[in-house]
Design an enzyme around this catalytic site. Structure first.
Site, PDB file in Angstrom:
ATOM      1  N   TYR A  38       0.622  -1.523  -0.354  1.00  0.00           N
ATOM      2  CA  TYR A  38      -0.226   0.096  -0.094  1.00  0.00           C
ATOM      3  C   TYR A  38       1.177   0.893   0.222  1.00  0.00           C
ATOM      4  CZ  TYR A  38      -3.262  -3.388   1.547  1.00  0.00           C
ATOM      5  OH  TYR A  38      -3.975  -4.205   1.890  1.00  0.00           O
ATOM      6  N   ASP A  45      -6.330   4.957   7.801  1.00  0.00           N
ATOM      7  CA  ASP A  45      -4.984   4.261   8.531  1.00  0.00           C
ATOM      8  C   ASP A  45      -4.624   5.614   8.736  1.00  0.00           C
ATOM      9  OD1 ASP A  45      -5.758   2.207   6.211  1.00  0.00           O
ATOM     10  OD2 ASP A  45      -4.379   1.227   6.172  1.00  0.00           O
ATOM     11  N   TYR A  89       0.123  -0.100  -7.276  1.00  0.00           N
ATOM     12  CA  TYR A  89      -0.636  -0.330  -6.016  1.00  0.00           C
ATOM     13  C   TYR A  89      -1.999  -0.552  -7.357  1.00  0.00           C
ATOM     14  CZ  TYR A  89      -5.646  -0.686  -3.597  1.00  0.00           C
ATOM     15  OH  TYR A  89      -6.248  -0.656  -2.820  1.00  0.00           O
ATOM     16  N   GLN A 115     -13.868   6.156   3.552  1.00  0.00           N
ATOM     17  CA  GLN A 115     -13.482   5.504   4.625  1.00  0.00           C
ATOM     18  C   GLN A 115     -13.839   5.722   5.521  1.00  0.00           C
ATOM     19  OE1 GLN A 115      -9.147   3.976   4.217  1.00  0.00           O
ATOM     20  NE2 GLN A 115      -9.835   2.067   3.682  1.00  0.00           N
ATOM     21  N   ASP A 182     -12.661  -4.890   3.897  1.00  0.00           N
ATOM     22  CA  ASP A 182     -13.701  -5.195   2.994  1.00  0.00           C
ATOM     23  C   ASP A 182     -14.241  -5.891   1.792  1.00  0.00           C
ATOM     24  OD1 ASP A 182     -11.504  -3.106   2.634  1.00  0.00           O
ATOM     25  OD2 ASP A 182     -10.029  -4.209   1.297  1.00  0.00           O
ATOM     26  N   ARG A 217      -6.017 -13.029   0.307  1.00  0.00           N
ATOM     27  CA  ARG A 217      -6.173 -11.601  -0.006  1.00  0.00           C
ATOM     28  C   ARG A 217      -7.966 -12.235  -1.016  1.00  0.00           C
ATOM     29  NH1 ARG A 217      -4.921  -6.963   0.531  1.00  0.00           N
ATOM     30  NH2 ARG A 217      -5.831  -6.379  -1.782  1.00  0.00           N
ATOM     31  N   TRP A 378     -10.048 -10.479   5.770  1.00  0.00           N
ATOM     32  CA  TRP A 378     -11.594  -9.556   7.031  1.00  0.00           C
ATOM     33  C   TRP A 378     -11.809 -10.942   7.146  1.00  0.00           C
ATOM     34  CZ3 TRP A 378     -10.843  -6.140   9.853  1.00  0.00           C
ATOM     35  CH2 TRP A 378      -9.697  -4.743   9.327  1.00  0.00           C
ATOM     36  N   GLU A 421       0.066  -7.165   8.742  1.00  0.00           N
ATOM     37  CA  GLU A 421      -1.562  -5.894   8.910  1.00  0.00           C
ATOM     38  C   GLU A 421      -2.628  -7.000   9.944  1.00  0.00           C
ATOM     39  OE1 GLU A 421      -2.105  -6.404   4.370  1.00  0.00           O
ATOM     40  OE2 GLU A 421      -3.876  -5.465   5.105  1.00  0.00           O
ATOM     41  N   GLN A 436       3.011  -2.605   8.418  1.00  0.00           N
ATOM     42  CA  GLN A 436       2.254  -1.844   8.036  1.00  0.00           C
ATOM     43  C   GLN A 436       1.602  -1.208   8.973  1.00  0.00           C
ATOM     44  OE1 GLN A 436      -0.169  -3.162   5.946  1.00  0.00           O
ATOM     45  NE2 GLN A 436      -2.044  -1.741   6.434  1.00  0.00           N
TER      46      GLN A 436
HETATM   47  C1  9WN Z   1      -8.717  -1.052  -0.205  1.00  0.00           C
HETATM   48  C2  9WN Z   1      -5.507   0.112   3.446  1.00  0.00           C
HETATM   49  C3  9WN Z   1      -6.255  -0.234   3.420  1.00  0.00           C
HETATM   50  C4  9WN Z   1      -7.531  -0.746   4.341  1.00  0.00           C
HETATM   51  C5  9WN Z   1      -8.019  -1.684   4.057  1.00  0.00           C
HETATM   52  C6  9WN Z   1      -7.914  -2.836   4.109  1.00  0.00           C
HETATM   53  C7  9WN Z   1      -7.262  -2.726   3.204  1.00  0.00           C
HETATM   54  C8  9WN Z   1      -7.394  -1.533   0.244  1.00  0.00           C
HETATM   55  C9  9WN Z   1      -6.676  -3.088  -0.424  1.00  0.00           C
HETATM   56  O1  9WN Z   1      -5.878  -1.905   2.991  1.00  0.00           O
HETATM   57  O2  9WN Z   1      -7.868  -2.144   1.493  1.00  0.00           O
HETATM   58  O3  9WN Z   1      -8.849   0.046   0.439  1.00  0.00           O
HETATM   59  O4  9WN Z   1      -6.202  -2.789  -1.131  1.00  0.00           O
HETATM   60  O5  9WN Z   1      -7.438  -3.924  -0.159  1.00  0.00           O
HETATM   61  O6  9WN Z   1      -8.723  -3.812   4.128  1.00  0.00           O
HETATM   62  O7  9WN Z   1      -9.063  -1.255   6.151  1.00  0.00           O
HETATM   63  O8  9WN Z   1      -7.400   0.534   4.997  1.00  0.00           O
HETATM   64  O9  9WN Z   1      -4.433  -0.232   4.833  1.00  0.00           O
END
Ligand code: 9WN
Length: 448
Positions: A38, A45, A89, A115, A182, A217, A378, A421, A436
């Protein structure tokens, strides 16, 4: 098995490592959510990260919130991603196609959804932290809070105007990503209505490169739906009037609504503490908080207190029990006897007190639920950031013993120093991304 986890670090080493994660992920004006998976700023976040940063440098924490707020859309929405220049990304800014949207501030590229509204909670926490640091930091934090309060109020007003469902009062989300959870089984039934059309433009997933195992994922079928909703958002020009009425995914989210209630409380408290002259806005915030609490209370089962989301396309209550079903505890929505029952369930053997768990904190889904998957995102793993939210809420409620216990168990989860994470609940193995930022941030808040 012990080889799935590095040995526990002593608190001082753990704190130093957590600080290093935030420093390493810092681009100067924003801390990316994680280095590989990310490489941008995420809205919720950023709020947790700012809390962690406040323990290192109050000024830097405020910069984090400032960066996020400078990406706020002119209508008040705080976008869920603020993009850096990184291209690793997907979906990036081109796929979101928000460049032509008039509400987006021109100097920054963002996604086009939101969010959970935890930012006021973070700001209030940072002001509190500053009060324990120095007079100069209090001055900085309070001046910042007074300056940015109107922006946070406008964010809440956007949610109240465009997302408070007229039918059930819950905050509406139009994409699973808006919930922050998600691929939670909460969304399986609503996502069944989302049927990607043949004109879904092709794409390549990059997220799978950031994890050891694709099974940690969401699936490809889930991603098709996520991307299809982006097509629908683009076709609606991200118009906040049109989107919640037309998208194929429209759900009243109990967890977001509970957080909205306490975030409204925090804006009210800040206005008082800082003697801000905003009586009308404060009155509105109180009303929104009350409505949000009522909606959460209304969504709760009268016997168990478990709260369920509402599929706004067909009026169905989605009776899938995940950690979000305990949302009434976050915002004190229930009468005492029911709250007690709900709390007993949360701390009992099906949830945090499961006898086989490495750390006694709530998983995203209980092993006793049909949709449970110990390793997938999740759908079962334990998320330190959620543990923080619950322990913080317990502290606010005055349940200090319970809050301390969850903090200790949260620390047990993250004590391997990888800052996962999320974690496999039985073994404590870190999953998803490592380093993370929000995991490091909540660790710092627990330790400092
Ligand atoms: C999509 C950044 C984010 C968190 C979310 C988590 C995940 C993103 C992804 O990562 O989501 O927004 O690409 O999977 O589910 O809660 O904010 O850490």
């Amino acid at each position: 098995p012990t080889d799935l986890r590095a040995p526990e670090l002593p608190p001082t080493t753990l704190a130093a490592r957590a600080a290093a994660v935030l420093r390493d992920n810092d681009t100067g004006t924003l801390v990316t959510a994680s280095p590989k998976l990310y490489p941008h700023m995420w809205s919720w976040d950023a709020a947790f990260i700012a809390i962690g940063l406040a323990h290192l440098d109050v000024n830097r924490a405020l910069t984090e919130l400032d960066t996020l707020l400078s990406a706020q859309w002119s209508d008040g929405m705080i976008p869920h991603i603020v993009f850096t220049d990184a291209t690793s990304y997907f979906p990036g800014p081109d796929r979101w196609g928000t460049d032509s949207v008039p509400q987006r501030p021109p100097h920054v590229r963002t996604s086009g959804i939101c969010q959970p509204p935890v930012h006021a909670i973070a700001l209030r926490r940072i002001v509190d932290i500053a009060r324990h640091v120095s007079r100069d930091d209090v001055e900085l934090a309070e001046t910042f809070a007074a300056r940015t309060w109107p922006a946070l109020y406008r964010w809440h007003r956007w949610l109240a105007r465009h997302r408070m469902s007229e039918s059930c009062g819950l905050i509406t989300i139009v994409h699973g990503w808006e919930s922050g959870m998600d691929n939670s089984p909460r969304w399986d039934a609503p996502y069944a209505h989302v049927q990607p059309g043949p004109d879904l433009p092709p794409y390549v997933r990059l997220d799978l490169l950031g994890v050891d195992d694709p099974n940690e994922r969401p699936s490809d079928a889930e991603y098709d739906r996520y991307l299809w909703l982006i097509e629908q958002l683009r076709r609606a020009d991200y118009d906040p009037e049109v989107v919640p009425k037309t998208l194929d995914f429209r759900v009243g989210d109990v967890f977001t609504t509970a957080l909205f209630a306490i975030a409204c409380d925090d804006l009210v408290e800040l206005a008082h503490e800082l003697s801000l002259d905003a009586p009308d806005e404060v009155a509105e915030l109180r009303t929104w908080a009350a409505h949000a609490r009522e909606a959460v209370a209304h969504s709760a089962d009268p016997d168990t207190g478990l709260a369920f989301d509402k599929d706004l396309r067909n009026g169905d209550t989605t009776r899938t029990t995940t950690v979000a079903a305990f949302s009434p505890l976050l915002c004190s929505a229930l009468p005492e006897h029911l709250e007690h029952r709900l709390l007993t369930h949360l701390t009992g053997p099906a949830w945090a007190g499961h006898p086989k768990f490495h750390a006694a904190v709530a998983p995203s889904v209980s092993p006793t639920e049909p949709g449970f998957d110990a390793r997938r995102y999740w759908r079962g793993p334990q998320w330190p950031v959620l543990v923080w939210l619950f322990s913080f809420a317990f502290q606010r409620r005055g349940w200090t013993g319970l809050a301390r216990n969850w903090r200790e168990q949260g620390l047990r989860l993250v004590a391997d120093g990888s800052f996962g994470e999320y974690y496999e609940p039985f073994t404590g193995e870190p999953l998803g991304s490592t380093q993370q930022s929000w995991t490091a941030a909540v660790t710092l808040d627990w330790l400092c």
